[in-house]
Write a protein that holds these residues in place. Sequence first.
Motif, PDB file in Angstrom:
ATOM      1  N   CYS A   7      86.936  31.972 -79.475  1.00 13.75           N
ATOM      2  CA  CYS A   7      87.128  30.556 -79.790  1.00 13.75           C
ATOM      3  C   CYS A   7      86.076  30.146 -80.816  1.00 13.75           C
ATOM      4  O   CYS A   7      84.923  29.875 -80.442  1.00 13.75           O
ATOM      5  N   LEU A  18      89.525  24.217 -76.339  1.00 12.15           N
ATOM      6  CA  LEU A  18      89.813  24.188 -74.903  1.00 12.15           C
ATOM      7  C   LEU A  18      91.252  24.613 -74.639  1.00 12.15           C
ATOM      8  O   LEU A  18      91.527  25.363 -73.688  1.00 12.15           O
ATOM      9  N   ASP A  19      92.165  24.153 -75.463  1.00 10.17           N
ATOM     10  CA  ASP A  19      93.562  24.581 -75.323  1.00 10.17           C
ATOM     11  C   ASP A  19      93.695  26.082 -75.549  1.00 10.17           C
ATOM     12  O   ASP A  19      94.456  26.763 -74.852  1.00 10.17           O
ATOM     13  N   HIS A  20      92.944  26.608 -76.522  1.00 11.61           N
ATOM     14  CA  HIS A  20      92.994  28.041 -76.802  1.00 11.61           C
ATOM     15  C   HIS A  20      92.443  28.847 -75.624  1.00 11.61           C
ATOM     16  O   HIS A  20      92.954  29.924 -75.307  1.00 11.61           O
ATOM     17  N   ALA A  21      91.385  28.337 -74.994  1.00  7.50           N
ATOM     18  CA  ALA A  21      90.812  29.037 -73.835  1.00  7.50           C
ATOM     19  C   ALA A  21      91.818  29.082 -72.689  1.00  7.50           C
ATOM     20  O   ALA A  21      91.980  30.120 -72.029  1.00  7.50           O
ATOM     21  N   GLU A  22      92.497  27.984 -72.445  1.00  4.76           N
ATOM     22  CA  GLU A  22      93.523  27.962 -71.402  1.00  4.76           C
ATOM     23  C   GLU A  22      94.666  28.908 -71.753  1.00  4.76           C
ATOM     24  O   GLU A  22      95.188  29.622 -70.889  1.00  4.76           O
ATOM     25  N   GLU A  25      93.607  32.536 -71.034  1.00  2.52           N
ATOM     26  CA  GLU A  25      93.682  32.855 -69.613  1.00  2.52           C
ATOM     27  C   GLU A  25      95.129  32.994 -69.159  1.00  2.52           C
ATOM     28  O   GLU A  25      95.477  33.919 -68.414  1.00  2.52           O
ATOM     29  N   ASN A  26      95.976  32.099 -69.604  1.00  2.00           N
ATOM     30  CA  ASN A  26      97.361  32.086 -69.133  1.00  2.00           C
ATOM     31  C   ASN A  26      98.146  33.329 -69.552  1.00  2.00           C
ATOM     32  O   ASN A  26      99.020  33.784 -68.809  1.00  2.00           O
ATOM     33  N   ALA A  58      84.888  24.183 -70.617  1.00  2.00           N
ATOM     34  CA  ALA A  58      85.877  25.265 -70.633  1.00  2.00           C
ATOM     35  C   ALA A  58      85.914  26.015 -69.308  1.00  2.00           C
ATOM     36  O   ALA A  58      86.991  26.415 -68.836  1.00  2.00           O
ATOM     37  N   ARG A  61      87.864  23.968 -66.959  1.00  2.00           N
ATOM     38  CA  ARG A  61      89.288  23.880 -67.301  1.00  2.00           C
ATOM     39  C   ARG A  61      90.052  25.157 -66.963  1.00  2.00           C
ATOM     40  O   ARG A  61      91.284  25.171 -66.981  1.00  2.00           O
ATOM     41  N   THR A  62      89.344  26.245 -66.678  1.00  2.00           N
ATOM     42  CA  THR A  62      89.977  27.529 -66.393  1.00  2.00           C
ATOM     43  C   THR A  62      89.584  27.985 -64.992  1.00  2.00           C
ATOM     44  O   THR A  62      88.717  27.401 -64.353  1.00  2.00           O
ATOM     45  N   ASP A  63      90.229  29.049 -64.530  1.00  2.61           N
ATOM     46  CA  ASP A  63      90.031  29.472 -63.144  1.00  2.61           C
ATOM     47  C   ASP A  63      89.263  30.773 -62.980  1.00  2.61           C
ATOM     48  O   ASP A  63      88.430  30.903 -62.087  1.00  2.61           O
TER      49      ASP A  63
END
Length: 322
Positions: A7, A18-22, A25-26, A58, A61-63
């Motif tokens: 990122c 932040l959208d890219h990090a999600e 992960e997805n 971040a 926002r992620t798991d």
Amino acid sequence: MKFGFFCPHEQHAPSTLLDHAELAENVGFDSVWTSDHFHPWWHSGAHCGAAWPWLGTALERTDKVEFATGVTPPIARYHPGLLTQWTATLNAMHPGRFRVTFATGEAMNEEPLGYEWPDYPERRARLVDACRIYDRLVTGEFASYDGHYWSLDDARLYTVPEERPPLYVAGNGVHTAEVAGRYADGFLTLADVETYENELVPALEAGAADAGRDPDEISRTKQLTVSYDEEYAAAVESAEFWSGTVAVDFDDAVSDPREIERQGRALDGDDWTDEWGVVTDDFADVERVVDEHENAGFDEIEFLSSSPSQATFAEKAAERLF
């Protein structure tokens, strides 16, 4: 083989990252790496958000995806004790999900803030100080250290995670690779496979041997720069943002993004695309380079994608590589 997604604060706004990090992960990436600069590698249309507040958001926002800086230079603007404290805090809140990467840095992080830009031997000495301070503080015990440049005076971190957060060291030359061998849990490099195998691995192993460490326990990561699109011209256009990294050497005392961009734009397109990384309309080219690095013994590939669509690249990587 693990796969990471970069990122870059230079190229995208923090909220977009932040959208890219999600997204990473997805689709199944193992890690998300982020840049830690004061100035970017380009001027026109650039961003340069701060890495550390972004990392906290971040992680929330992620798991489960791991995060890392790529890279954080403890040269002047950051005391390594603070970097250790921030790393310990993030891992206390999100166990096992963050690693910091120390390196010798670039002028763009120091000169704009009024600090000197020392030559490489001095920066290497400060890097060694930082690694030693990290080792002392991350234990949670009181520590003093009278270093070459950085010091501690009865300092203690009162919030530490149960397990030591990994310390990575990044470098493209033998002297920094030797530092990684002595102190680091992981080694990050941009070097090509030939340089890595013939120069960096022996230096890494020599540093580990001098410190009584097993070099096989040091994780090896390659940052692979990629711009992929089904239209080759679009891939080239999107990657031009990073041509300044080809025009300006990391050791150069150039800190003004306008000058970096000027030098990047002055390069012939074929020259910088050949040197920068994988610029392609055929994802098989990416697969071949990944295989080459896996055969060289890397444990992780971290993709800095300058693709026109990060979603397209991430989904294609998940489909073809994971």
